[in-house]
Design a protein around this motif. Structure first.
Motif, PDB file in Angstrom:
ATOM      1  N   GLY A  97     -37.510   4.190  31.294  1.00 15.99           N
ATOM      2  CA  GLY A  97     -36.142   3.909  31.697  1.00 15.99           C
ATOM      3  C   GLY A  97     -35.828   4.537  33.052  1.00 15.99           C
ATOM      4  N   ARG A  98     -35.079   3.823  33.851  1.00 20.10           N
ATOM      5  CA  ARG A  98     -34.667   4.327  35.170  1.00 20.10           C
ATOM      6  C   ARG A  98     -33.154   4.238  35.310  1.00 20.10           C
ATOM      7  NH1 ARG A  98     -37.108   0.871  38.797  1.00 20.10           N
ATOM      8  NH2 ARG A  98     -38.987   2.143  38.776  1.00 20.10           N
ATOM      9  N   ARG A  99     -32.570   5.347  35.704  1.00 17.84           N
ATOM     10  CA  ARG A  99     -31.132   5.404  35.958  1.00 17.84           C
ATOM     11  C   ARG A  99     -30.900   5.626  37.446  1.00 17.84           C
ATOM     12  NH1 ARG A  99     -28.342   9.328  34.661  1.00 17.84           N
ATOM     13  NH2 ARG A  99     -26.380   8.157  34.456  1.00 17.84           N
ATOM     14  N   LEU A 100     -29.927   4.959  37.995  1.00 19.94           N
ATOM     15  CA  LEU A 100     -29.546   5.142  39.391  1.00 19.94           C
ATOM     16  C   LEU A 100     -28.196   5.834  39.436  1.00 19.94           C
ATOM     17  CD1 LEU A 100     -30.528   1.640  40.835  1.00 19.94           C
ATOM     18  CD2 LEU A 100     -31.875   3.753  40.845  1.00 19.94           C
ATOM     19  N   SER A 101     -28.103   6.872  40.243  1.00 14.94           N
ATOM     20  CA  SER A 101     -26.848   7.590  40.392  1.00 14.94           C
ATOM     21  C   SER A 101     -26.727   8.050  41.836  1.00 14.94           C
ATOM     22  CB  SER A 101     -26.807   8.788  39.444  1.00 14.94           C
ATOM     23  OG  SER A 101     -27.771   9.755  39.837  1.00 14.94           O
ATOM     24  N   LEU A 102     -25.634   8.710  42.143  1.00 13.79           N
ATOM     25  CA  LEU A 102     -25.437   9.208  43.508  1.00 13.79           C
ATOM     26  C   LEU A 102     -26.529  10.195  43.889  1.00 13.79           C
ATOM     27  CD1 LEU A 102     -21.556   9.684  43.574  1.00 13.79           C
ATOM     28  CD2 LEU A 102     -22.907   7.839  44.601  1.00 13.79           C
ATOM     29  N   GLY A 103     -27.101  10.837  42.888  1.00 14.47           N
ATOM     30  CA  GLY A 103     -28.155  11.816  43.146  1.00 14.47           C
ATOM     31  C   GLY A 103     -29.525  11.212  43.318  1.00 14.47           C
ATOM     32  N   GLY A 104     -29.599   9.886  43.151  1.00 16.34           N
ATOM     33  CA  GLY A 104     -30.891   9.221  43.278  1.00 16.34           C
ATOM     34  C   GLY A 104     -31.308   8.596  41.968  1.00 16.34           C
ATOM     35  N   ALA A 105     -32.586   8.336  41.841  1.00 13.42           N
ATOM     36  CA  ALA A 105     -33.116   7.690  40.644  1.00 13.42           C
ATOM     37  C   ALA A 105     -33.743   8.721  39.720  1.00 13.42           C
ATOM     38  CB  ALA A 105     -34.152   6.649  41.031  1.00 13.42           C
ATOM     39  N   GLN A 106     -33.404   8.601  38.442  1.00 15.69           N
ATOM     40  CA  GLN A 106     -34.052   9.439  37.427  1.00 15.69           C
ATOM     41  C   GLN A 106     -34.879   8.522  36.533  1.00 15.69           C
ATOM     42  OE1 GLN A 106     -30.251   9.915  37.324  1.00 15.69           O
ATOM     43  NE2 GLN A 106     -30.713  11.002  39.218  1.00 15.69           N
ATOM     44  N   GLU A 107     -36.093   8.937  36.280  1.00 14.05           N
ATOM     45  CA  GLU A 107     -36.998   8.121  35.482  1.00 14.05           C
ATOM     46  C   GLU A 107     -37.436   8.899  34.246  1.00 14.05           C
ATOM     47  OE1 GLU A 107     -38.881   5.383  39.052  1.00 14.05           O
ATOM     48  OE2 GLU A 107     -40.125   6.922  38.119  1.00 14.05           O
ATOM     49  N   TYR A 108     -37.540   8.167  33.146  1.00 13.64           N
ATOM     50  CA  TYR A 108     -37.865   8.782  31.875  1.00 13.64           C
ATOM     51  C   TYR A 108     -38.950   7.977  31.165  1.00 13.64           C
ATOM     52  CZ  TYR A 108     -33.336  10.923  32.778  1.00 13.64           C
ATOM     53  OH  TYR A 108     -32.282  11.591  33.358  1.00 13.64           O
ATOM     54  N   TRP A 109     -39.808   8.699  30.465  1.00 13.33           N
ATOM     55  CA  TRP A 109     -40.866   8.094  29.668  1.00 13.33           C
ATOM     56  C   TRP A 109     -40.785   8.585  28.231  1.00 13.33           C
ATOM     57  CZ3 TRP A 109     -44.297   4.442  31.371  1.00 13.33           C
ATOM     58  CH2 TRP A 109     -44.441   4.275  32.744  1.00 13.33           C
ATOM     59  N   GLY A 110     -41.104   7.700  27.308  1.00 10.87           N
ATOM     60  CA  GLY A 110     -41.270   8.128  25.933  1.00 10.87           C
ATOM     61  C   GLY A 110     -42.674   8.670  25.717  1.00 10.87           C
ATOM     62  N   GLN A 111     -42.921   9.155  24.513  1.00  3.80           N
ATOM     63  CA  GLN A 111     -44.210   9.756  24.179  1.00  3.80           C
ATOM     64  C   GLN A 111     -45.255   8.707  23.806  1.00  3.80           C
ATOM     65  OE1 GLN A 111     -45.054  13.133  24.436  1.00  3.80           O
ATOM     66  NE2 GLN A 111     -43.146  13.035  25.589  1.00  3.80           N
ATOM     67  N   GLY A 112     -44.809   7.522  23.492  1.00  9.01           N
ATOM     68  CA  GLY A 112     -45.745   6.446  23.168  1.00  9.01           C
ATOM     69  C   GLY A 112     -45.879   6.216  21.675  1.00  9.01           C
ATOM     70  N   THR A 113     -46.214   4.981  21.330  1.00 12.87           N
ATOM     71  CA  THR A 113     -46.488   4.613  19.947  1.00 12.87           C
ATOM     72  C   THR A 113     -47.754   3.751  19.927  1.00 12.87           C
ATOM     73  OG1 THR A 113     -45.550   3.630  17.929  1.00 12.87           O
ATOM     74  CG2 THR A 113     -44.995   2.551  20.003  1.00 12.87           C
ATOM     75  N   GLN A 114     -48.636   4.058  18.995  1.00 12.99           N
ATOM     76  CA  GLN A 114     -49.928   3.383  18.940  1.00 12.99           C
ATOM     77  C   GLN A 114     -49.809   2.033  18.251  1.00 12.99           C
ATOM     78  OE1 GLN A 114     -53.206   4.441  20.033  1.00 12.99           O
ATOM     79  NE2 GLN A 114     -53.658   2.295  19.529  1.00 12.99           N
ATOM     80  N   VAL A 115     -50.344   1.020  18.887  1.00 11.49           N
ATOM     81  CA  VAL A 115     -50.469  -0.311  18.287  1.00 11.49           C
ATOM     82  C   VAL A 115     -51.953  -0.634  18.197  1.00 11.49           C
ATOM     83  CG1 VAL A 115     -50.051  -2.776  18.582  1.00 11.49           C
ATOM     84  CG2 VAL A 115     -48.233  -1.125  19.104  1.00 11.49           C
ATOM     85  N   THR A 116     -52.400  -0.922  16.998  1.00  8.95           N
ATOM     86  CA  THR A 116     -53.800  -1.280  16.781  1.00  8.95           C
ATOM     87  C   THR A 116     -53.859  -2.641  16.108  1.00  8.95           C
ATOM     88  OG1 THR A 116     -54.417   1.045  16.527  1.00  8.95           O
ATOM     89  CG2 THR A 116     -55.986  -0.607  15.743  1.00  8.95           C
ATOM     90  N   VAL A 117     -54.554  -3.559  16.751  1.00  8.37           N
ATOM     91  CA  VAL A 117     -54.693  -4.912  16.212  1.00  8.37           C
ATOM     92  C   VAL A 117     -56.147  -5.078  15.791  1.00  8.37           C
ATOM     93  CG1 VAL A 117     -54.373  -7.367  16.613  1.00  8.37           C
ATOM     94  CG2 VAL A 117     -52.908  -5.693  17.789  1.00  8.37           C
ATOM     95  N   SER A 118     -56.346  -5.150  14.491  1.00 10.65           N
ATOM     96  CA  SER A 118     -57.705  -5.199  13.969  1.00 10.65           C
ATOM     97  C   SER A 118     -57.703  -5.767  12.560  1.00 10.65           C
ATOM     98  CB  SER A 118     -58.320  -3.791  13.956  1.00 10.65           C
ATOM     99  OG  SER A 118     -59.590  -3.809  13.351  1.00 10.65           O
ATOM    100  N   SER A 119     -58.782  -6.462  12.233  1.00 14.74           N
ATOM    101  CA  SER A 119     -58.931  -6.967  10.872  1.00 14.74           C
ATOM    102  C   SER A 119     -59.723  -5.982  10.026  1.00 14.74           C
ATOM    103  CB  SER A 119     -59.614  -8.334  10.899  1.00 14.74           C
ATOM    104  OG  SER A 119     -60.847  -8.267  11.594  1.00 14.74           O
TER     105      SER A 119
END
Length: 119
Positions: A97-119
């Protein structure tokens, strides 16, 4: 400070579907731009889908037609619906996610979630 937390990952068979969610820890701060990225083992992180504050969306060619990105601004939550999943979709999926404000851009990341596609 805003935290992003993904959920909805897991093990799914080829051809199956998953819905990923990314919930922001605060609802009083909105994001101008949000995206889903993924990183497979041994590969660079790549963008999967993006969405702006006015709901303009874009998709990587690899998921176009099989995935839908959306957001609920009231809940400050981002979603990724993935259908017809393939083994090559296996990766850790990250919310951005990116937020824009008078102070500039702040960027954020989540920790991630694993997706496994397998039979």
């Amino acid at each position: 400070q805003v935290l992003l937390e993904e959920s909805g990952g897991g093990l799914v068979q080829p051809g199956g579907s998953l819905r990923l969610s990314c919930e922001a820890s605060r609802t009083d701060l909105s994001f101008n731009f949000m995206a889903w990225y993924r990183q497979a083992p041994g590969k660079q992180r790549e963008v999967v889908a993006t969405i702006t504050s006015d709901d303009n969306t874009n998709y990587a060619d690899s998921v176009k037609g099989r995935s839908t990105v959306s957001r609920d601004n009231a809940k400050n939550t981002l979603y990724l619906q993935m259908n017809s999943l393939k083994p090559e979709d296996t990766a850790v999926y990250y919310c951005f996610g990116r937020r824009l404000s008078l102070g500039g851009a702040q960027e954020y990341w989540g920790q991630g979630t694993q997706v496994t596609v397998s039979s």
